[in-house]
Design an enzyme around this catalytic site. Structure first.
Site, PDB file in Angstrom:
ATOM      1  N   CYS A 141      29.670  39.526  45.555  1.00 36.81           N
ATOM      2  CA  CYS A 141      30.726  40.617  44.846  1.00 36.81           C
ATOM      3  C   CYS A 141      30.128  40.792  43.252  1.00 36.81           C
ATOM      4  O   CYS A 141      29.254  41.718  43.413  1.00 36.81           O
ATOM      5  CB  CYS A 141      31.982  39.894  44.805  1.00 36.81           C
ATOM      6  SG  CYS A 141      33.496  40.763  44.548  1.00 36.81           S
ATOM      7  N   ARG A 193      42.861  46.991  44.469  1.00 39.09           N
ATOM      8  CA  ARG A 193      41.820  45.992  44.700  1.00 39.09           C
ATOM      9  C   ARG A 193      41.615  45.697  46.255  1.00 39.09           C
ATOM     10  O   ARG A 193      42.838  45.746  46.875  1.00 39.09           O
ATOM     11  CB  ARG A 193      42.506  44.789  44.017  1.00 39.09           C
ATOM     12  CG  ARG A 193      42.227  44.293  42.613  1.00 39.09           C
ATOM     13  CD  ARG A 193      42.131  43.069  41.913  1.00 39.09           C
ATOM     14  NE  ARG A 193      41.010  42.107  42.346  1.00 39.09           N
ATOM     15  CZ  ARG A 193      39.999  42.329  41.576  1.00 39.09           C
ATOM     16  NH1 ARG A 193      39.885  43.088  40.442  1.00 39.09           N
ATOM     17  NH2 ARG A 193      38.898  41.547  41.730  1.00 39.09           N
ATOM     18  N   HIS A 235      33.337  36.426  49.821  1.00 43.64           N
ATOM     19  CA  HIS A 235      33.559  35.293  49.262  1.00 43.64           C
ATOM     20  C   HIS A 235      33.989  34.272  50.384  1.00 43.64           C
ATOM     21  O   HIS A 235      33.613  34.739  51.570  1.00 43.64           O
ATOM     22  CB  HIS A 235      34.634  35.493  48.333  1.00 43.64           C
ATOM     23  CG  HIS A 235      34.360  36.053  47.061  1.00 43.64           C
ATOM     24  ND1 HIS A 235      33.628  35.403  46.094  1.00 43.64           N
ATOM     25  CD2 HIS A 235      34.729  37.396  46.627  1.00 43.64           C
ATOM     26  CE1 HIS A 235      33.459  36.272  45.195  1.00 43.64           C
ATOM     27  NE2 HIS A 235      34.067  37.452  45.263  1.00 43.64           N
TER      28      HIS A 235
HETATM   29  N1  GLN Z   1      34.717  42.246  39.025  1.00 38.10           N
HETATM   30  C1  GLN Z   1      34.285  42.670  39.990  1.00 38.10           C
HETATM   31  C2  GLN Z   1      35.519  43.666  40.862  1.00 38.10           C
HETATM   32  O1  GLN Z   1      36.431  43.394  40.475  1.00 38.10           O
HETATM   33  C3  GLN Z   1      33.853  41.741  40.822  1.00 38.10           C
HETATM   34  C4  GLN Z   1      35.009  40.718  41.663  1.00 38.10           C
HETATM   35  C5  GLN Z   1      34.366  39.510  42.141  1.00 38.10           C
HETATM   36  O2  GLN Z   1      33.322  39.046  41.925  1.00 38.10           O
HETATM   37  N2  GLN Z   1      35.402  39.084  43.076  1.00 38.10           N
HETATM   38  O3  GLN Z   1      35.261  44.358  41.453  1.00 38.10           O
END
Ligand code: GLN
Length: 240
Positions: free
Chosen positions: A93, A127, A189
């Site tokens: 990520c 998101r 993740h």
């Molecule tokens: N900040 C980055 C995004 O929002 C990565 C997020 C993360 O590592 N889960 O895409």
């Protein structure tokens, strides 16, 4: 044999169980009698030249600002040289995004990347959150995504796999992650490696090969890992 692991930004980029990836790399090496050393490499600290296998976790936009700055110049060049030389790496990520050319977060300046991956990431309107299953060279990989960044791969950059469940790189082209030499980036993740042992072993083998030549890890009892893997894949498919 001895495996040296480099955990990039352990103090500032370590979310959604990412630490579990480092534990999985260490344990699966040690269960084969391979001793390990773990270097945590944080902001302002140089990258030692004996790292076989790197891990770089995720992080929120505000953490990525200082990290992106820290990777400019010599540090980023050292990492790129290690990858060119065959070191293995898994980035998840936020770490994945900063291995590309740049990441454009919502409410911040453009963050320069290391440029190991021919890819660009831009924060999108929504998101992407949920379980993910990716069909890949390591079989189906299962994990969890939570990102606003949308990643587009350059024409010659291979994806890590194809999305079966979830949104992946950008929710449009069906790809997830990227692969360059022995470096892998993805949005998975979870942590990813404990329930995807084939990928963990691949990273260990590639990391060792640079030092010892051809390496084939002996099989170990993976019943628990396989049960966790199958259960997670079934659950992700059932809840998509
Ligand atoms: N900040 C980055 C995004 O929002 C990565 C997020 C993360 O590592 N889960 O895409």
């Amino acid at each position: 044999m001895h495996l040296t692991i480099g955990w990039l930004y352990a103090a500032s980029m370590n979310i959604y169980g990412d630490r579990g990836n480092v534990i999985a790399l260490k344990r699966r090496a040690e269960w084969r009698g391979i001793s390990t050393t773990l270097h945590e490499i944080n902001i302002g600290e140089p990258i030692p030249d004996d790292i076989d296998c790197f891990f770089w976790g995720g992080g929120q936009d505000q953490e990525q600002v200082a990290v992106a700055q820290d990777m400019q110049g010599a540090k980023g060049k050292t990492l790129a040289a290690a990858i060119e030389d065959g070191a293995s790496l898994l980035a998840v990520c936020g770490g994945y995004q900063l291995l590309g050319h740049e990441y454009r977060p919502h409410a911040a300046e453009i963050l320069p990347g290391v440029g190991i991956f021919d890819a660009v990431s831009v924060a999108g309107p929504e998101r992407f959150i949920g379980n993910v299953v990716v069909d890949s060279a390591w079989g189906p990989l299962v994990g969890f995504e939570n990102h606003s960044g949308l990643t587009t791969l350059g024409p010659n950059l291979e994806p890590m796999g194809k999305v079966r469940v979830g949104r992946g790189n950008n929710g449009k082209d069906g790809t997830e992650g990227a692969r360059y030499r022995n470096a892998l980036g993805c949005y998975l993740h979870g942590a990813l490696l404990p329930k995807n042992p084939a990928l963990t072993d691949w990273l260990i083998e590639r990391g060792l090969e640079r030092r010892y030549g051809k390496v084939e890890l002996q099989p170990i009892d993976d019943d628990v890992e396989q049960l966790a893997h199958v259960t997670a894949v079934d659950r992700a498919v059932a809840t998509r």
